[in-house]
Design an enzyme around this catalytic site. Structure first.
Site, PDB file in Angstrom:
ATOM      1  N   ARG A  83       0.660  -1.013  -0.070  1.00 41.11           N
ATOM      2  CA  ARG A  83       0.006   0.261   0.105  1.00 41.11           C
ATOM      3  C   ARG A  83       0.917   1.209   0.059  1.00 41.11           C
ATOM      4  O   ARG A  83       1.856   1.306   0.499  1.00 41.11           O
ATOM      5  CB  ARG A  83      -0.845  -0.013   1.239  1.00 41.11           C
ATOM      6  CG  ARG A  83      -1.926  -1.099   1.177  1.00 41.11           C
ATOM      7  CD  ARG A  83      -3.026  -0.882   2.366  1.00 41.11           C
ATOM      8  NE  ARG A  83      -2.436  -0.964   3.691  1.00 41.11           N
ATOM      9  CZ  ARG A  83      -1.878  -0.018   4.485  1.00 41.11           C
ATOM     10  NH1 ARG A  83      -2.035   1.221   4.224  1.00 41.11           N
ATOM     11  NH2 ARG A  83      -1.340  -0.169   5.678  1.00 41.11           N
ATOM     12  N   TYR A 226      -1.259  -3.668  -6.727  1.00 39.65           N
ATOM     13  CA  TYR A 226      -1.086  -4.458  -5.772  1.00 39.65           C
ATOM     14  C   TYR A 226      -1.881  -4.135  -4.760  1.00 39.65           C
ATOM     15  O   TYR A 226      -2.207  -3.034  -4.009  1.00 39.65           O
ATOM     16  CB  TYR A 226       0.390  -4.104  -5.160  1.00 39.65           C
ATOM     17  CG  TYR A 226       0.815  -5.035  -4.091  1.00 39.65           C
ATOM     18  CD1 TYR A 226       1.719  -6.126  -4.357  1.00 39.65           C
ATOM     19  CD2 TYR A 226       0.765  -4.980  -2.668  1.00 39.65           C
ATOM     20  CE1 TYR A 226       1.933  -7.225  -3.680  1.00 39.65           C
ATOM     21  CE2 TYR A 226       1.013  -5.925  -1.885  1.00 39.65           C
ATOM     22  CZ  TYR A 226       1.467  -7.083  -2.306  1.00 39.65           C
ATOM     23  OH  TYR A 226       2.070  -7.996  -1.410  1.00 39.65           O
ATOM     24  N   LYS A 235      -9.352  -1.991   1.840  1.00 36.78           N
ATOM     25  CA  LYS A 235      -9.139  -0.699   2.508  1.00 36.78           C
ATOM     26  C   LYS A 235     -10.011   0.313   2.079  1.00 36.78           C
ATOM     27  O   LYS A 235     -10.524   1.321   2.768  1.00 36.78           O
ATOM     28  CB  LYS A 235      -7.704  -0.586   2.522  1.00 36.78           C
ATOM     29  CG  LYS A 235      -6.755  -1.687   2.867  1.00 36.78           C
ATOM     30  CD  LYS A 235      -7.110  -2.104   4.519  1.00 36.78           C
ATOM     31  CE  LYS A 235      -6.317  -3.257   4.867  1.00 36.78           C
ATOM     32  NZ  LYS A 235      -6.562  -3.700   6.228  1.00 36.78           N
ATOM     33  N   HIS A 255     -11.185  -1.694  11.537  1.00 39.35           N
ATOM     34  CA  HIS A 255     -10.155  -2.380  10.993  1.00 39.35           C
ATOM     35  C   HIS A 255     -10.069  -3.446  12.149  1.00 39.35           C
ATOM     36  O   HIS A 255      -8.955  -3.399  13.020  1.00 39.35           O
ATOM     37  CB  HIS A 255      -8.814  -1.532  10.987  1.00 39.35           C
ATOM     38  CG  HIS A 255      -7.627  -2.204  10.409  1.00 39.35           C
ATOM     39  ND1 HIS A 255      -6.598  -1.952  10.515  1.00 39.35           N
ATOM     40  CD2 HIS A 255      -7.454  -3.137   9.442  1.00 39.35           C
ATOM     41  CE1 HIS A 255      -5.587  -2.490   9.782  1.00 39.35           C
ATOM     42  NE2 HIS A 255      -6.273  -3.323   9.317  1.00 39.35           N
ATOM     43  N   SER A 277      -1.606  -2.699  11.590  1.00 40.74           N
ATOM     44  CA  SER A 277      -1.164  -3.828  10.573  1.00 40.74           C
ATOM     45  C   SER A 277      -0.010  -4.443  11.164  1.00 40.74           C
ATOM     46  O   SER A 277       1.148  -3.810  12.172  1.00 40.74           O
ATOM     47  CB  SER A 277      -0.842  -3.097   9.176  1.00 40.74           C
ATOM     48  OG  SER A 277      -1.974  -2.295   9.057  1.00 40.74           O
ATOM     49  N   CYS A 279       0.669  -6.927  13.504  1.00 41.52           N
ATOM     50  CA  CYS A 279       0.524  -7.219  14.612  1.00 41.52           C
ATOM     51  C   CYS A 279      -0.122  -8.639  15.005  1.00 41.52           C
ATOM     52  O   CYS A 279      -0.689  -9.147  16.205  1.00 41.52           O
ATOM     53  CB  CYS A 279      -0.279  -6.102  15.541  1.00 41.52           C
ATOM     54  SG  CYS A 279       0.841  -4.658  16.236  1.00 41.52           S
ATOM     55  N   GLY A 280      -0.153  -9.485  14.078  1.00 47.30           N
ATOM     56  CA  GLY A 280      -0.676 -10.879  14.091  1.00 47.30           C
ATOM     57  C   GLY A 280      -1.930 -10.986  14.370  1.00 47.30           C
ATOM     58  O   GLY A 280      -2.495 -11.848  14.845  1.00 47.30           O
ATOM     59  N   ASP A 302      -9.762  -9.013   9.424  1.00 46.83           N
ATOM     60  CA  ASP A 302      -9.242  -7.892   8.975  1.00 46.83           C
ATOM     61  C   ASP A 302     -10.250  -6.697   9.071  1.00 46.83           C
ATOM     62  O   ASP A 302      -9.977  -5.443   9.752  1.00 46.83           O
ATOM     63  CB  ASP A 302      -8.687  -7.820   7.473  1.00 46.83           C
ATOM     64  CG  ASP A 302      -7.780  -6.570   7.201  1.00 46.83           C
ATOM     65  OD1 ASP A 302      -7.063  -6.060   8.503  1.00 46.83           O
ATOM     66  OD2 ASP A 302      -7.741  -5.846   6.182  1.00 46.83           O
ATOM     67  N   SER A 393       4.897 -10.164   1.248  1.00 44.27           N
ATOM     68  CA  SER A 393       4.388 -11.058   0.414  1.00 44.27           C
ATOM     69  C   SER A 393       3.079 -11.647   0.885  1.00 44.27           C
ATOM     70  O   SER A 393       2.807 -11.586   2.267  1.00 44.27           O
ATOM     71  CB  SER A 393       5.228 -12.304  -0.108  1.00 44.27           C
ATOM     72  OG  SER A 393       5.692 -12.830   1.140  1.00 44.27           O
ATOM     73  N   ARG A 394       2.044 -12.311   0.127  1.00 42.35           N
ATOM     74  CA  ARG A 394       0.753 -12.369   0.675  1.00 42.35           C
ATOM     75  C   ARG A 394       0.015 -13.806  -0.098  1.00 42.35           C
ATOM     76  O   ARG A 394       0.334 -14.409  -1.007  1.00 42.35           O
ATOM     77  CB  ARG A 394      -0.214 -11.225  -0.301  1.00 42.35           C
ATOM     78  CG  ARG A 394       0.162  -9.659   0.568  1.00 42.35           C
ATOM     79  CD  ARG A 394      -0.356  -9.638   1.723  1.00 42.35           C
ATOM     80  NE  ARG A 394       0.202  -8.475   2.431  1.00 42.35           N
ATOM     81  CZ  ARG A 394      -0.411  -8.002   3.423  1.00 42.35           C
ATOM     82  NH1 ARG A 394      -1.430  -8.611   4.059  1.00 42.35           N
ATOM     83  NH2 ARG A 394       0.155  -7.019   4.004  1.00 42.35           N
ATOM     84  N   GLU A 521      -1.045 -19.332  23.442  1.00 45.42           N
ATOM     85  CA  GLU A 521      -1.225 -18.978  25.012  1.00 45.42           C
ATOM     86  C   GLU A 521      -2.084 -17.695  25.042  1.00 45.42           C
ATOM     87  O   GLU A 521      -2.637 -17.462  26.243  1.00 45.42           O
ATOM     88  CB  GLU A 521       0.150 -18.612  25.536  1.00 45.42           C
ATOM     89  CG  GLU A 521       1.034 -20.044  25.505  1.00 45.42           C
ATOM     90  CD  GLU A 521       0.559 -21.082  25.953  1.00 45.42           C
ATOM     91  OE1 GLU A 521      -0.547 -21.207  26.548  1.00 45.42           O
ATOM     92  OE2 GLU A 521       1.038 -22.276  25.753  1.00 45.42           O
TER      93      GLU A 521
HETATM   94  O1  O2Y Z   1       0.240  -3.956   1.281  1.00 39.00           O
HETATM   95  C1  O2Y Z   1      -1.129  -4.017   1.093  1.00 39.00           C
HETATM   96  O2  O2Y Z   1      -1.454  -3.598  -0.115  1.00 39.00           O
HETATM   97  C2  O2Y Z   1      -1.872  -5.110   1.814  1.00 39.00           C
HETATM   98  S1  O2Y Z   1      -2.106  -4.386   3.629  1.00 39.00           S
HETATM   99  C3  O2Y Z   1      -3.346  -5.233   4.337  1.00 39.00           C
HETATM  100  C4  O2Y Z   1      -3.524  -6.341   3.559  1.00 39.00           C
HETATM  101  C5  O2Y Z   1      -4.609  -7.182   4.366  1.00 39.00           C
HETATM  102  C6  O2Y Z   1      -4.712  -6.826   5.518  1.00 39.00           C
HETATM  103  N1  O2Y Z   1      -4.276  -5.869   6.244  1.00 39.00           N
HETATM  104  C7  O2Y Z   1      -3.546  -4.877   5.646  1.00 39.00           C
HETATM  105  C8  O2Y Z   1      -3.048  -3.765   6.327  1.00 39.00           C
HETATM  106  O3  O2Y Z   1      -2.402  -2.793   5.974  1.00 39.00           O
HETATM  107  O4  O2Y Z   1      -3.758  -3.585   7.396  1.00 39.00           O
HETATM  108 MN    MN Z   2      -5.523  -4.615   7.818  1.00 31.82          MN
END
Ligand code: O2Y
Ligand code: MN
Length: 611
Positions: A83, A226, A235, A255, A277, A279-280, A302, A393-394, A521
């Protein structure tokens, strides 16, 4: 998939029942000049045709079907990997309405600029029309949109991430509201002189604009193929535009992940949780509890849309259909559920390719393969100096493939939210868990969320990056008005407002080691929260919230010392005095006179109690 080959058509020639949709498509075709227009139906046939075409063009690599059936690897251009927050704009009529945290451009100036950029931007390409629903088709909380794109990668990704195609188009009747979303990678194949050029595997443009027009509820995205820049339902719509709709209509676009918890007694609870973003979030959304008898199921990883329901309680849906999860760090030990989810029917972007035609990324398995092709298409071995997969990467996959998906994950009416959690990455100060005294204190917790920076790229390491409600890059209007909106929702919900909790898995000791083991945990923290909801456990009242009594906290079978537990379940007064100063400075940065009074009152109370 229906194809119209004459983009210069006049009148209502498109298949939509809504004349505005047809006219809008026609006008955009006139502006962008594609070779043809394809109305996407969302069918398997469409997926097959487009993926085959992209394999032939080199945009996708088909993975070995024995390991990963019906799955593909895409490698983006190295200049288009995430992003682009600095190219993301809120184009409200008044600059003040975008607030202090957004990039603002006048809608008139931006439209002029976009008109120039989009003129002829699809020459030589196909314009795809993607009708989509955010949320279950026809659901009372769902919303409709239509995305135009010249990227077939975006079309197949939208198939996984949204309910798109014919069924969504059918729902857009003559008077139905819909959000227009325009996208072009900005790489025409035919130049102004009419000369045709070869395509590249990942077309994009060095000039990028991710523009939002809150008053007209429109999205225009140029130059990137992307993720969040291009899959405009996510988003751009579900957070930036939807947050404006939510403000105007009395609901919340957040979010947040959503999970369903079943206790050993068989009682069911639903929680919504906001984390910045990286943070698991996906790990928590797919948590495998370490404590016996507890079950956690996934509703969303998300985004949550939440509305007061007919019974006055807050109900939430996950507006998405799939996950666009960060691959690195998602592994057979950290998140086996996510690994199982992507068994097939998945698109992977910028991960590494194994010699056997499967994929790999850092953290997927403890030992890397001896040889890979990295995300840029180069040979890679464990001795290589760079990671095999890009850090951003996704994987893209539908939610219904997730083994932990809840049966009610796509309930059109949503699920009743029993508690809201706010979390950040805080090595110090913020306790493992605490409960807000009331809604206003909960809103204060959300508004003051922050994470400590971990990478030099984020600024000096160890500095606080404030990320209110994890919405910093995603709120489509003035963040201080957003705080006020949350306070108003509390008024509407009254006694039915869900309790709010702050959580922090990331406390470190003096040697820089994580005190809390995290991952599965974290179910122990959820257990304490559920016991609070049931009223079966007492608390310690402190100035920062209601904390667990150490003796009530379930650490059975866990290797954690009493002092460490005490440290993460107590209030460090010196650290909280500094925290109050930090919050004060942040509120001043946002505009002290703009912060709603209940929040400045919370800050005064915090300060006074630290004296
Ligand atoms: O980098 C991107 O284009 C994706 S960012 C993203 C993708 C899925 C869920 N959350 C996020 C985020 O940045 O919060
Ligand atoms: Mn997100």
């Amino acid at each position: 998939m229906s194809i119209l080959t004459t983009p210069t058509m006049t009148g209502v020639d498109g298949p939509s029942r809504n004349a505005d949709v047809n006219d809008w498509v026609r006008d955009l075709a006139r502006l962008t000049k594609p070779d043809q227009i394809v109305w996407c139906d969302g069918s398997t046939r469409e997926w097959d045709d487009l993926t085959k075409m992209m394999v032939a063009q080199g945009t996708l690599i088909r993975l070995n079907p024995e390991w990963r059936p019906n799955s593909f690897l895409a490698r983006s251009d190295p200049a288009d990997v995430a992003r682009v927050e600095d190219r993301t704009f809120i184009c409200s009529e008044r600059q003040a309405d975008a607030g202090p945290t957004n990039n603002w451009r006048s809608p008139f100036a931006m439209r002029e600029e976009l008109d120039t950029l989009f003129a002829g931007s699809m020459r030589g390409r196909t314009m795809y029309v993607v009708p989509f629903s955010m949320g279950p088709l026809g659901g009372p909380i769902s919303q409709l949109g239509v995305q135009i794109t010249d990227s077939p990668y975006v079309v197949v990704s939208m198939q996984l991430m949204t309910r798109m195609g014919e069924a969504a188009l059918d729902l857009i009747g003559p008077e139905t509201p819909w959000v227009p979303a325009v996208h072009s990678v900005g790489a025409p194949l035919v130049d102004d002189a009419g000369v045709r050029h070869e395509d590249v595997a990942w077309p994009h443009n060095p000039v990028k604009y991710i523009s939002h027009f809150p008053e007209t509820r429109e999205i225009w995205s140029f130059g990137s193929g992307y993720g969040g820049n291009a899959l405009l339902g996510k988003k751009c719509f579900a957070l930036r535009i939807a947050s404006v709709m939510a403000r105007d209509e009395g609901w919340l676009a957040e979010h947040m992940l959503i999970i369903k918890i079943t206790s050993p007694a068989g009682k069911v609870y639903h929680l919504a949780a906001a984390f910045p973003s990286a943070c698991g979030k996906t790990n928590l959304a797919m948590l495998n509890p370490s404590i016996p008898g507890w079950k956690v199921e996934t509703i969303g990883d998300d985004i949550a849309w939440m509305r007061p329901g007919p019974d006055g309680r807050l109900r939430a849906i996950n507006p998405e259909r799939g996950f666009f999860g960060v691959a690195p760090g998602t592994g057979i030990t950290t998140n086996p559920t996510a690994v199982d989810t992507v068994w097939g029917n998945s698109i992977f972007t910028n991960v590494a390719l194994r010699d056997d035609g499967d994929i790999w990324w850092e953290g997927l398995t403890p030992t890397p393969p001896a040889h890979l092709i990295d995300w840029q298409g180069e040979d890679w071995t464990p001795e290589s100096a760079t990671p095999a997969a890009h850090p951003n990467s996704r994987f893209t996959v539908t939610a219904d493939q997730c083994p932990s998906i809840a049966s009610d994950w796509d309930s059109p009416e949503g699920v009743v939210i029993d508690a809201i959690l706010f979390g950040g990455r805080r090595p110090s100060t913020v306790p493992l868990v605490s409960q807000a005294r009331d809604w206003a204190h909960g809103v204060f917790m959300g508004a003051t969320m922050a994470s400590e920076t971990t990478a030099a790229a984020e600024g000096a390491v160890g500095r606080l990056r404030h990320d209110p409600f994890a919405m910093l890059p995603f709120c489509g209007y003035d963040i201080t008005d957003y705080f006020a909106h949350w306070l108003e929702i509390g008024e509407t919900l009254g006694a039915d407002a869900p309790p709010v909790f702050s959580v922090n898995w990331f406390r470190k000791d003096a040697d820089g080691r994580f005190i809390w083991p995290g991952f599965s945990e974290n179910s122990r923290v959820l257990e304490w929260i559920v016991r609070r909801l049931d009223g079966s456990v007492e608390v310690v009242d402190t100035p920062v919230g209601k904390l667990p009594r150490v003796r009530d906290f379930n650490v059975e079978g866990l290797d954690i010392g009493y002092e460490d537990l005490q440290a993460i379940l107590s209030v460090d007064r010196a650290a909280w005095t500094r925290e109050a100063d930090e919050i004060d400075a942040y509120f001043t940065e946002l505009g002290a006179d703009r912060i709603p009074e209940p929040l400045t009152r919370e800050l005064r109370t915090l300060r006074a109690s630290m004296r």
